[in-house]
Design an enzyme around this catalytic site. Sequence first.
Site, short mmCIF file in Angstrom:
data_model
loop_
_atom_site.label_atom_id
_atom_site.label_comp_id
_atom_site.label_asym_id
_atom_site.label_seq_id
_atom_site.Cartn_x
_atom_site.Cartn_y
_atom_site.Cartn_z
N HIS A 306 0.86 -1.19 0.00
CA HIS A 306 0.00 0.00 0.00
C HIS A 306 0.88 1.23 0.00
O HIS A 306 1.93 1.24 0.65
CB HIS A 306 -0.91 0.01 1.24
CG HIS A 306 -2.09 0.90 1.06
ND1 HIS A 306 -2.01 2.25 1.30
CD2 HIS A 306 -3.35 0.65 0.64
CE1 HIS A 306 -3.20 2.78 1.04
NE2 HIS A 306 -4.02 1.85 0.63
N ASP A 363 -7.89 -5.67 0.04
CA ASP A 363 -8.36 -6.51 -1.06
C ASP A 363 -7.94 -7.96 -0.96
O ASP A 363 -8.42 -8.80 -1.70
CB ASP A 363 -7.86 -5.94 -2.40
CG ASP A 363 -8.50 -4.61 -2.70
OD1 ASP A 363 -9.70 -4.49 -2.44
OD2 ASP A 363 -7.80 -3.69 -3.15
N1 CMC Z 1 4.09 -7.57 -4.85
C1 CMC Z 1 5.43 -7.60 -5.07
N2 CMC Z 1 6.22 -6.51 -5.02
C2 CMC Z 1 5.63 -5.35 -4.72
C3 CMC Z 1 4.24 -5.24 -4.47
C4 CMC Z 1 3.47 -6.42 -4.53
N3 CMC Z 1 2.16 -6.38 -4.31
N4 CMC Z 1 3.94 -3.95 -4.20
C5 CMC Z 1 5.09 -3.27 -4.29
N5 CMC Z 1 6.11 -4.11 -4.59
C6 CMC Z 1 7.53 -3.78 -4.71
C7 CMC Z 1 7.82 -3.07 -6.02
O1 CMC Z 1 8.12 -4.00 -7.05
C8 CMC Z 1 8.99 -2.21 -5.61
O2 CMC Z 1 10.12 -3.05 -5.54
P1 CMC Z 1 11.60 -2.51 -5.95
O3 CMC Z 1 11.94 -1.51 -4.89
O4 CMC Z 1 12.44 -3.72 -5.95
O5 CMC Z 1 11.43 -1.89 -7.32
C9 CMC Z 1 8.66 -1.77 -4.19
O6 CMC Z 1 7.83 -2.85 -3.69
C10 CMC Z 1 7.89 -0.45 -4.08
O7 CMC Z 1 6.75 -0.55 -4.95
P2 CMC Z 1 5.99 0.69 -5.57
O8 CMC Z 1 5.26 0.24 -6.79
O9 CMC Z 1 6.96 1.84 -5.72
O10 CMC Z 1 4.98 1.06 -4.43
P3 CMC Z 1 3.75 2.03 -4.58
O11 CMC Z 1 3.57 2.69 -3.27
O12 CMC Z 1 3.89 2.90 -5.77
O13 CMC Z 1 2.53 1.05 -4.89
C11 CMC Z 1 0.69 -0.37 -4.68
C12 CMC Z 1 1.52 0.72 -4.01
C13 CMC Z 1 -0.54 -0.65 -3.80
C14 CMC Z 1 0.19 0.12 -6.05
C15 CMC Z 1 1.56 -1.64 -4.83
O14 CMC Z 1 1.98 -2.11 -3.55
C16 CMC Z 1 0.87 -2.75 -5.60
O15 CMC Z 1 0.93 -2.78 -6.82
N6 CMC Z 1 0.16 -3.70 -4.88
C17 CMC Z 1 -0.59 -4.72 -5.56
C18 CMC Z 1 -1.92 -4.15 -6.02
C19 CMC Z 1 -2.88 -3.94 -4.87
O16 CMC Z 1 -3.07 -4.83 -4.04
N7 CMC Z 1 -3.56 -2.78 -4.84
C20 CMC Z 1 -4.56 -2.47 -3.86
C21 CMC Z 1 -4.18 -1.37 -2.92
S1 CMC Z 1 -5.31 -1.29 -1.52
C22 CMC Z 1 -6.79 -0.78 -2.20
C23 CMC Z 1 -6.75 0.65 -2.58
O17 CMC Z 1 -6.80 1.49 -1.67
O18 CMC Z 1 -6.69 0.94 -3.78
#
Ligand code: CMC
Length: 429
Positions: A306, A363
């Site tokens: 998140h 989720d």
């Molecule tokens: N699985 C594996 N790796 C992950 C995941 C995941 N679910 N989420 C983040 N990472 C890794 C990402 O690859 C990155 O790694 P590295 O530093 O090696 O490049 C690091 O963690 C930081 O990720 P980010 O994409 O910069 O993080 P963010 O804050 O931009 O993204 C997020 C947040 C929710 C979009 C992301 O964690 C994600 O894609 N999660 C899966 C989708 C999901 O479950 N979304 C629902 C969120 S809760 C409902 C809502 O409020 O929308």
Amino acid sequence: MKPTVELNIDGKPLELPTIVGSEGEVGIDISSLRNATGCITLDPGYGNTGSCESAITFIDGEKGILRYRGYDIAELAEKSTFIETSYLLIYGSLPTRTQLVEFSNMLSENQMLHEGMRFHFENFPATAHPMAILSAMINAASSYHPNLISKRESRFPYHAARLISQVRTIAAFSYRKAHGLPTIYPKTNLKYTANFLHMMFSPYPGEDCELKPEIVKALDLIFLLHADHEQNCSTSTVRMVASSRANLFASASAGVCALWGPLHGGANQAVLEMLEEIHKEGDDGTKFLNEVKNKTGNRRLMGFGHRVYKNFDPRAVIIKQQCDKVLAQLHKSDPLLDIAKKLEEIALHDEYFISRKLYPNVDFYSGIIMRAIGIPMDMFTVMFAIGRMPGWIANFKEVMEDPDSRIARPRQIYTGETLRSYTPLEARA
Ligand code: CMC
């Protein structure tokens, strides 16, 4: 005492004021920055940018705190209902008995769609995703209420009630249409969530489905837990559209589109798809997690991580307990739940997830409850949208009532070509 901030650009100092929120968080007010220095800030993804001041929802991502209007989410989950919480979010305080009755009555009075809207449903292909239908139909609904556009304040309670009530009717109608089932109209004697289940699952007009209290309660809780989440992607979209003075329905329709994506509300569908895929491959989750960690095929553990929560998502804790309860009450076991539990157990002890502060989000378990209830997978994000509607409405209201509100218009750092001359077609290589 407010901290002061001094910025130094090329030896020229600029003092910037700060704003301290009611929970002590500090924001540096940079609204004078460009005029004073010619510079702007750059924050892709807005991880460090406050887009507004808001009195609706408080999140402390480090401590796993979520509060609506000051009330802790766990207390609301235990004691409140989705409709009472909707009132709280939109109007700022818990309703008195009279206010709650008035609000509920307004929802019932506005639950029917204009009969003309039924014809819109006919023209969607059977393969249309319910989120596409939902967004289009919410926008279409605005054209049946022309006074939405001009009268901002006085009709607001009716429009808000209409939207909360009708989003549920539209969602149920789109499900019935997609499955070739006869339309079931809402009933005035049923409460909000029970009425939704009635419209979804009653076999045909005149034959009502059984409404199990534990199922009604579980779905009501899912709606309540999704009701608001401060400046997430869809809510920021709603505020941005509202800032142009677009009407409530147009703003909410845009919110539905933003929510649809798999990194946001679409994650609940993506979680179930991921669990089904793991199950089909006969994997217990171990092989899948290795692929995630090795970033093979850009896979992510959906339902984990998140932007704000870096410790735990308090909604996930509540929903996990509810998930176990619902499956026990329905005497159901689900192999996907076993895989989910295994994934969670491994991930919570794995360096990859620990170092990146990735925890289960709301989720991760909500889809398993919805599956147990009988809601098809492509409707999961629609459930999120129904739940999020009061939050979007509360944020819309806040924008409209803010005397200092301006159209949202970010800037950019241009990285394209500098000025060049037009080359005639025959001279181009
Ligand atoms: N699985 C594996 N790796 C992950 C995941 C995941 N679910 N989420 C983040 N990472 C890794 C990402 O690859 C990155 O790694 P590295 O530093 O090696 O490049 C690091 O963690 C930081 O990720 P980010 O994409 O910069 O993080 P963010 O804050 O931009 O993204 C997020 C947040 C929710 C979009 C992301 O964690 C994600 O894609 N999660 C899966 C989708 C999901 O479950 N979304 C629902 C969120 S809760 C409902 C809502 O409020 O929308």
